[in-house]
Scaffold this motif. Structure first.
Motif, PDB file in Angstrom:
ATOM      1  N   TYR A   1     -22.113  24.013  50.404  1.00 43.19           N
ATOM      2  CA  TYR A   1     -22.915  24.366  51.089  1.00 43.19           C
ATOM      3  C   TYR A   1     -20.881  25.389  51.704  1.00 43.19           C
ATOM      4  O   TYR A   1     -20.421  24.443  51.941  1.00 43.19           O
ATOM      5  CB  TYR A   1     -23.496  24.540  51.994  1.00 43.19           C
ATOM      6  N   CYS A   2     -21.778  26.133  52.844  1.00 39.62           N
ATOM      7  CA  CYS A   2     -19.954  27.105  53.763  1.00 39.62           C
ATOM      8  C   CYS A   2     -19.209  27.395  52.931  1.00 39.62           C
ATOM      9  O   CYS A   2     -17.633  27.039  53.325  1.00 39.62           O
ATOM     10  CB  CYS A   2     -20.565  26.376  54.426  1.00 39.62           C
ATOM     11  N   HIS A   3     -19.248  27.113  51.201  1.00 42.21           N
ATOM     12  CA  HIS A   3     -18.072  27.812  50.644  1.00 42.21           C
ATOM     13  C   HIS A   3     -18.262  28.208  49.580  1.00 42.21           C
ATOM     14  O   HIS A   3     -17.607  28.757  48.553  1.00 42.21           O
ATOM     15  CB  HIS A   3     -17.445  26.468  49.512  1.00 42.21           C
ATOM     16  N   TYR A   4     -18.863  29.733  49.195  1.00 40.14           N
ATOM     17  CA  TYR A   4     -19.041  30.972  49.077  1.00 40.14           C
ATOM     18  C   TYR A   4     -19.324  32.098  50.034  1.00 40.14           C
ATOM     19  O   TYR A   4     -20.205  32.216  49.571  1.00 40.14           O
ATOM     20  CB  TYR A   4     -19.686  30.289  47.266  1.00 40.14           C
TER      21      TYR A   4
ATOM     22  N   ASN B   1     -16.430  34.193  54.258  1.00 41.90           N
ATOM     23  CA  ASN B   1     -15.280  33.805  55.404  1.00 41.90           C
ATOM     24  C   ASN B   1     -14.849  33.008  54.350  1.00 41.90           C
ATOM     25  O   ASN B   1     -13.601  32.384  54.526  1.00 41.90           O
ATOM     26  CB  ASN B   1     -15.444  33.441  56.932  1.00 41.90           C
ATOM     27  N   ASP B   2     -15.174  32.002  53.635  1.00 41.82           N
ATOM     28  CA  ASP B   2     -14.834  30.496  52.591  1.00 41.82           C
ATOM     29  C   ASP B   2     -14.885  30.794  51.292  1.00 41.82           C
ATOM     30  O   ASP B   2     -16.926  30.963  51.083  1.00 41.82           O
ATOM     31  CB  ASP B   2     -15.321  29.088  53.833  1.00 41.82           C
ATOM     32  N   SER B   3     -14.458  31.305  50.284  1.00 41.72           N
ATOM     33  CA  SER B   3     -14.992  31.381  49.100  1.00 41.72           C
ATOM     34  C   SER B   3     -14.190  30.368  48.213  1.00 41.72           C
ATOM     35  O   SER B   3     -14.206  30.841  47.114  1.00 41.72           O
ATOM     36  CB  SER B   3     -14.989  32.876  48.632  1.00 41.72           C
ATOM     37  N   THR B   4     -14.356  28.806  49.259  1.00 41.01           N
ATOM     38  CA  THR B   4     -12.724  28.194  48.043  1.00 41.01           C
ATOM     39  C   THR B   4     -13.886  27.621  46.832  1.00 41.01           C
ATOM     40  O   THR B   4     -13.158  26.577  45.228  1.00 41.01           O
ATOM     41  CB  THR B   4     -12.678  27.092  48.669  1.00 41.01           C
TER      42      THR B   4
ATOM     43  N   LYS C   1      -9.594  32.997  57.079  1.00 41.44           N
ATOM     44  CA  LYS C   1     -10.082  32.741  55.541  1.00 41.44           C
ATOM     45  C   LYS C   1     -10.377  31.506  54.904  1.00 41.44           C
ATOM     46  O   LYS C   1      -8.950  30.392  54.792  1.00 41.44           O
ATOM     47  CB  LYS C   1      -9.287  33.971  54.704  1.00 41.44           C
ATOM     48  N   ASN C   2     -10.769  30.547  53.992  1.00 42.21           N
ATOM     49  CA  ASN C   2     -10.972  29.322  53.812  1.00 42.21           C
ATOM     50  C   ASN C   2     -11.088  28.262  54.900  1.00 42.21           C
ATOM     51  O   ASN C   2     -10.323  27.347  54.347  1.00 42.21           O
ATOM     52  CB  ASN C   2     -10.406  29.386  52.969  1.00 42.21           C
ATOM     53  N   GLN C   3     -10.841  28.394  56.440  1.00 46.29           N
ATOM     54  CA  GLN C   3     -10.235  27.344  57.001  1.00 46.29           C
ATOM     55  C   GLN C   3     -12.101  26.739  56.808  1.00 46.29           C
ATOM     56  O   GLN C   3     -13.489  27.396  57.327  1.00 46.29           O
ATOM     57  CB  GLN C   3     -10.588  28.108  58.485  1.00 46.29           C
ATOM     58  N   THR C   4     -12.252  25.390  57.259  1.00 48.57           N
ATOM     59  CA  THR C   4     -13.214  24.434  56.535  1.00 48.57           C
ATOM     60  C   THR C   4     -13.069  23.574  58.180  1.00 48.57           C
ATOM     61  O   THR C   4     -12.612  23.876  58.854  1.00 48.57           O
ATOM     62  CB  THR C   4     -13.333  24.036  55.412  1.00 48.57           C
ATOM     63  N   TRP C   5     -14.619  22.730  57.913  1.00 45.08           N
ATOM     64  CA  TRP C   5     -13.924  21.715  59.424  1.00 45.08           C
ATOM     65  C   TRP C   5     -14.182  20.626  58.238  1.00 45.08           C
ATOM     66  O   TRP C   5     -14.649  19.911  57.538  1.00 45.08           O
ATOM     67  CB  TRP C   5     -15.113  21.479  60.101  1.00 45.08           C
ATOM     68  N   SER C   6     -13.558  19.111  59.559  1.00 45.52           N
ATOM     69  CA  SER C   6     -13.722  18.025  58.596  1.00 45.52           C
ATOM     70  C   SER C   6     -15.594  17.362  57.908  1.00 45.52           C
ATOM     71  O   SER C   6     -16.115  17.271  58.963  1.00 45.52           O
ATOM     72  CB  SER C   6     -12.975  16.933  58.352  1.00 45.52           C
ATOM     73  N   SER C   7     -15.379  16.133  56.928  1.00 46.53           N
ATOM     74  CA  SER C   7     -17.370  16.318  56.522  1.00 46.53           C
ATOM     75  C   SER C   7     -17.133  14.636  56.470  1.00 46.53           C
ATOM     76  O   SER C   7     -16.189  14.952  55.298  1.00 46.53           O
ATOM     77  CB  SER C   7     -18.507  17.583  56.147  1.00 46.53           C
ATOM     78  N   GLY C   8     -17.712  13.720  56.453  1.00 44.79           N
ATOM     79  CA  GLY C   8     -18.076  12.488  56.079  1.00 44.79           C
ATOM     80  C   GLY C   8     -16.389  11.485  56.433  1.00 44.79           C
ATOM     81  O   GLY C   8     -16.019  11.515  57.370  1.00 44.79           O
ATOM     82  N   ILE C   9     -16.963  10.575  55.560  1.00 41.79           N
ATOM     83  CA  ILE C   9     -15.845   8.970  56.051  1.00 41.79           C
ATOM     84  C   ILE C   9     -14.527   9.952  55.308  1.00 41.79           C
ATOM     85  O   ILE C   9     -14.358  10.612  54.043  1.00 41.79           O
ATOM     86  CB  ILE C   9     -16.319   8.289  54.860  1.00 41.79           C
TER      87      ILE C   9
END
Ligand code: NAD
Length: 323
Positions: free
Chosen positions: A186-189, A192-195, A312-320
């Motif tokens: 999710y949130c990667h296609y 703003n983010d197509s990684t 572009k392709n900026q994301t956020w941290s998730s998880g351990i």
């Protein structure tokens, strides 16, 4: 003579034999996670989705603390159509109380989900947001437990979901081929983010079906904007807002543009968008049918991509966090 409206496309999901509608119904909003939703609106949204050709519905016990599963169950039952006419996925391991990917918990989880969904089986059962657990436990304990549920006929296919893309290669490199049927990213296609694109050839060689969720980047690419809890940075939020305003001023709709961007890659079997009203269902299906008829709005897309270029392709941290 009126032009015939193309049917919503069906796309093969990896090696599963399932054919998913290119637009999938994300049921997290039915758990009121993007604002309150009445039961009648939830049921009407599911009915309209099915009527317009959407055959794939995704939920989780986590969404709205089981509310999404219950609402979706009511909506599907109200359709009154044979069970094999729709495809349902739900998840395990993530609950309002926290994460638990143990064999014992996920085995109990499917029975609870089936009861809430009022179903005898689900088509896809996914380990939900595995970056919050031990990936070795997913490989050695959770997935083997899910295989037993497959043998028992409670689930047809096994999936894994999460935000960081390297969790997928970690697991898929460590399980026998054909064990994990599907990944949900999710949130990667989205614009703003197509990684996710870089991972698609690898997933193809593994024969794994790809579901891409959150084409609107969980509300960033909407005129209304994201919910309070959205994890994006202030820069990303304001760039997306600027893009939405730009589209509106040009008489365009950022959400339609975003849907069409995600739908254009046919290696993605279904673009899972969260919907909680008949209007949103109609708009998102129309985005797909207009794409089939007229193609992408390249000019507006180029302008929006230029606005979003700094993030572009900026994301956020998730998880351990792993080193
Ligand atoms: P999304 O990008 O699909 O955005 C949903 C938001 O956009 C909601 O507020 C919705 O009301 C709104 N919206 C939908 N259509 C619209 C339109 N035409 N115009 C304006 N606004 C519109 O994000 P999402 O709902 O988080 O993701 C879609 C689905 O994917 C979820 O419901 C869930 O089923 C699945 N998902 C799974 C995971 C996971 O497994 N980890 C993570 C994210 C999403």
């Amino acid at each position: 003579m009126a032009m015939a409206v193309p049917k919503l496309e069906l796309r093969a999901l990896g090696n599963t034999g399932l054919k998913l509608s290119s637009v999938g119904f994300g049921a997290s909003p039915l758990g009121s996670v993007f604002g309150p939703v009445s039961e009648s609106d939830a049921v009407a949204s599911v009915r309209e989705a099915f009527r317009l050709g959407i055959n794939f519905f995704d939920t989780s016990p986590y969404y709205g603390g089981t509310l999404s599963e219950k609402m979706l169950g009511k909506g599907l039952k109200a359709l009154g159509v044979p069970r094999n006419e729709y495809i349902v996925s739900t998840k395990c391991g993530r609950y309002l109380e926290g994460f638990d990917f143990s064999a014992e918990r996920v085995t109990k989880s499917i029975d609870e989900s089936l009861e809430r969904l009022q179903l005898d089986y689900v088509d896809i059962f996914q380990c939900h947001d595995i970056e919050f657990g031990s990936l070795d436990q997913i490989v050695n304990e959770t997935i083997p437990a899910l295989q037993k549920l497959k043998e028992a006929g409670k689930i047809r296919f096994i999936g894994i979901t999460g935000l960081p893309l390297d969790i997928f290669t970690y697991v898929l490199d460590r399980v026998p081929p054909g064990t994990v049927d599907v990944i949900l990213s999710y949130c990667h296609y989205s614009i703003n983010d197509s990684t996710l694109e870089d991972l698609l050839p690898y997933l193809k060689t593994k024969g794994v079906g790809v579901i891409s969720a959150s084409p609107l980047s969980m509300g960033l690419l909407t005129e209304f904007g994201p919910p309070e809890w959205h994890p994006a940075s202030p820069e990303l939020k304001s760039a997306c807002q600027a893009a939405a305003v730009y589209c509106k001023e040009k008489g365009k709709n950022i959400s339609k543009l975003a849907m069409q961007y995600s739908l254009s890659n046919k290696n993605i079997s279904s673009v899972l968008v969260g919907m909680n009203s008949v209007k949103q269902v109609e708009e998102n299906v129309a985005a797909a049918t207009e794409l089939a008829l007229f193609g992408k709005d390249q000019a507006t897309l180029a302008e929006v991509e230029a606005i979003l270029k700094p993030v572009k392709n900026q994301t956020w941290s998730s998880g351990i966090q792993r080193s």
